[in-house]
Design a protein around this motif. Structure first.
Motif, PDB file in Angstrom:
ATOM      1  N   TYR A   1      -0.393   6.077  -7.257  1.00 14.71           N
ATOM      2  CA  TYR A   1      -1.478   6.857  -7.556  1.00 14.71           C
ATOM      3  C   TYR A   1      -1.265   8.513  -7.444  1.00 14.71           C
ATOM      4  N   TYR A   2      -0.432   8.931  -6.476  1.00 11.17           N
ATOM      5  CA  TYR A   2      -0.143  10.145  -6.264  1.00 11.17           C
ATOM      6  C   TYR A   2       0.670  10.732  -7.413  1.00 11.17           C
ATOM      7  N   CYS A   3       1.500  10.002  -8.246  1.00 11.29           N
ATOM      8  CA  CYS A   3       2.037  10.436  -9.090  1.00 11.29           C
ATOM      9  C   CYS A   3       1.577  10.317 -10.471  1.00 11.29           C
ATOM     10  N   SER A   4       0.790   9.119 -10.803  1.00  7.36           N
ATOM     11  CA  SER A   4       0.187   8.854 -12.104  1.00  7.36           C
ATOM     12  C   SER A   4      -1.210   9.295 -12.317  1.00  7.36           C
ATOM     13  N   GLU A   5      -1.952   9.499 -11.315  1.00  8.09           N
ATOM     14  CA  GLU A   5      -3.558   9.907 -11.704  1.00  8.09           C
ATOM     15  C   GLU A   5      -3.522  11.221 -11.734  1.00  8.09           C
ATOM     16  N   GLN A   6      -3.934  11.908 -13.052  1.00  8.03           N
ATOM     17  CA  GLN A   6      -4.169  13.009 -13.244  1.00  8.03           C
ATOM     18  C   GLN A   6      -5.213  13.818 -12.578  1.00  8.03           C
ATOM     19  N   ASP A   7      -6.253  13.191 -12.642  1.00  8.74           N
ATOM     20  CA  ASP A   7      -7.759  13.641 -12.034  1.00  8.74           C
ATOM     21  C   ASP A   7      -7.540  13.638 -10.418  1.00  8.74           C
ATOM     22  N   PRO A   8      -7.701  14.882  -9.831  1.00  4.47           N
ATOM     23  CA  PRO A   8      -7.575  14.906  -8.499  1.00  4.47           C
ATOM     24  C   PRO A   8      -8.674  14.324  -7.800  1.00  4.47           C
ATOM     25  N   GLU A   9      -9.806  14.231  -7.884  1.00  5.67           N
ATOM     26  CA  GLU A   9     -10.712  13.433  -7.335  1.00  5.67           C
ATOM     27  C   GLU A   9     -10.498  12.156  -7.335  1.00  5.67           C
ATOM     28  N   LYS A  10     -10.219  11.555  -8.430  1.00  7.02           N
ATOM     29  CA  LYS A  10      -9.856  10.017  -8.240  1.00  7.02           C
ATOM     30  C   LYS A  10      -8.490   9.770  -7.579  1.00  7.02           C
ATOM     31  N   ARG A  11      -7.761  10.622  -7.808  1.00  8.26           N
ATOM     32  CA  ARG A  11      -6.434  10.402  -6.993  1.00  8.26           C
ATOM     33  C   ARG A  11      -6.692  10.398  -5.304  1.00  8.26           C
ATOM     34  N   GLU A  12      -7.393  11.414  -4.949  1.00 14.24           N
ATOM     35  CA  GLU A  12      -7.671  11.385  -3.732  1.00 14.24           C
ATOM     36  C   GLU A  12      -8.572  10.191  -3.131  1.00 14.24           C
ATOM     37  N   SER A  13      -9.562   9.839  -4.007  1.00 11.48           N
ATOM     38  CA  SER A  13     -10.417   8.840  -3.616  1.00 11.48           C
ATOM     39  C   SER A  13      -9.396   7.300  -3.392  1.00 11.48           C
ATOM     40  N   TYR A  14      -8.512   7.167  -4.299  1.00  7.10           N
ATOM     41  CA  TYR A  14      -7.670   6.044  -4.451  1.00  7.10           C
ATOM     42  C   TYR A  14      -6.804   5.972  -3.319  1.00  7.10           C
ATOM     43  N   ILE A  15      -6.211   7.170  -2.767  1.00  3.65           N
ATOM     44  CA  ILE A  15      -5.330   7.377  -1.782  1.00  3.65           C
ATOM     45  C   ILE A  15      -6.149   7.162  -0.448  1.00  3.65           C
ATOM     46  N   ALA A  16      -7.283   7.782  -0.409  1.00  3.58           N
ATOM     47  CA  ALA A  16      -8.196   7.598   0.788  1.00  3.58           C
ATOM     48  C   ALA A  16      -8.356   5.925   1.054  1.00  3.58           C
ATOM     49  N   THR A  17      -8.671   5.453  -0.037  1.00  2.46           N
ATOM     50  CA  THR A  17      -8.974   3.953  -0.061  1.00  2.46           C
ATOM     51  C   THR A  17      -7.989   3.178   0.598  1.00  2.46           C
TER      52      THR A  17
ATOM     53  N   MET B   1       0.778  -1.322  -0.028  1.00  4.86           N
ATOM     54  CA  MET B   1       0.013  -0.232  -0.127  1.00  4.86           C
ATOM     55  C   MET B   1       1.062   1.308   0.034  1.00  4.86           C
ATOM     56  N   ILE B   2       2.060   1.175   0.548  1.00  7.17           N
ATOM     57  CA  ILE B   2       3.127   2.337   0.535  1.00  7.17           C
ATOM     58  C   ILE B   2       3.412   2.719  -0.739  1.00  7.17           C
ATOM     59  N   ASP B   3       3.625   1.756  -1.617  1.00  4.04           N
ATOM     60  CA  ASP B   3       3.987   1.962  -3.074  1.00  4.04           C
ATOM     61  C   ASP B   3       2.977   2.362  -3.820  1.00  4.04           C
ATOM     62  N   GLY B   4       1.406   1.908  -3.297  1.00  6.34           N
ATOM     63  CA  GLY B   4       0.237   2.178  -4.040  1.00  6.34           C
ATOM     64  C   GLY B   4       0.179   3.754  -3.824  1.00  6.34           C
ATOM     65  N   VAL B   5       0.250   4.318  -2.847  1.00  9.72           N
ATOM     66  CA  VAL B   5       0.154   5.726  -2.559  1.00  9.72           C
ATOM     67  C   VAL B   5       1.022   6.519  -3.367  1.00  9.72           C
TER      68      VAL B   5
END
Length: 88
Positions: A20-36, A13-17
């Motif tokens: 998603y933080y670096c590769s996801e361009q949509d801020p809402e999706k990025r925050e959703s993935y990271i919050a999950t 999960m550390i690598d997942g954060v």
């Protein structure tokens, strides 16, 4: 105990954060993935912490040191805190 539980509960999960933080361009999706990922880390670490607390007697006997029983709370809580700190 802390290092072992920390490694077992990280689950990538550390690598997942970072991913998603670096590769996801949509801020809402990025925050959703990271919050999950943060929520999943809290749940997995809480379950592991409960398991450590339930196995306190076995761990204390395994180390052949009755004083370990008094400090088992730290062994249960620190993996969550370390993993969250690494995710931040």
């Amino acid at each position: 105990v802390v290092s072992t539980v920390m490694a077992l509960t990280a689950l990538g999960m550390i690598d997942g954060v970072n991913f998603y933080y670096c590769s996801e361009q949509d801020p809402e999706k990025r925050e959703s993935y990271i919050a999950t990922l943060f929520a999943m880390q809290c749940i997995v670490s809480a379950v592991a912490g409960v398991a450590v607390m339930l196995l306190a007697g076995v761990l204390s006997g395994g180390f052949d040191n009755p004083d370990v029983y008094k400090l088992i709370f730290f062994a249960a809580a620190l993996p969550l805190l370390y993993n969250l700190m690494d995710m931040l």
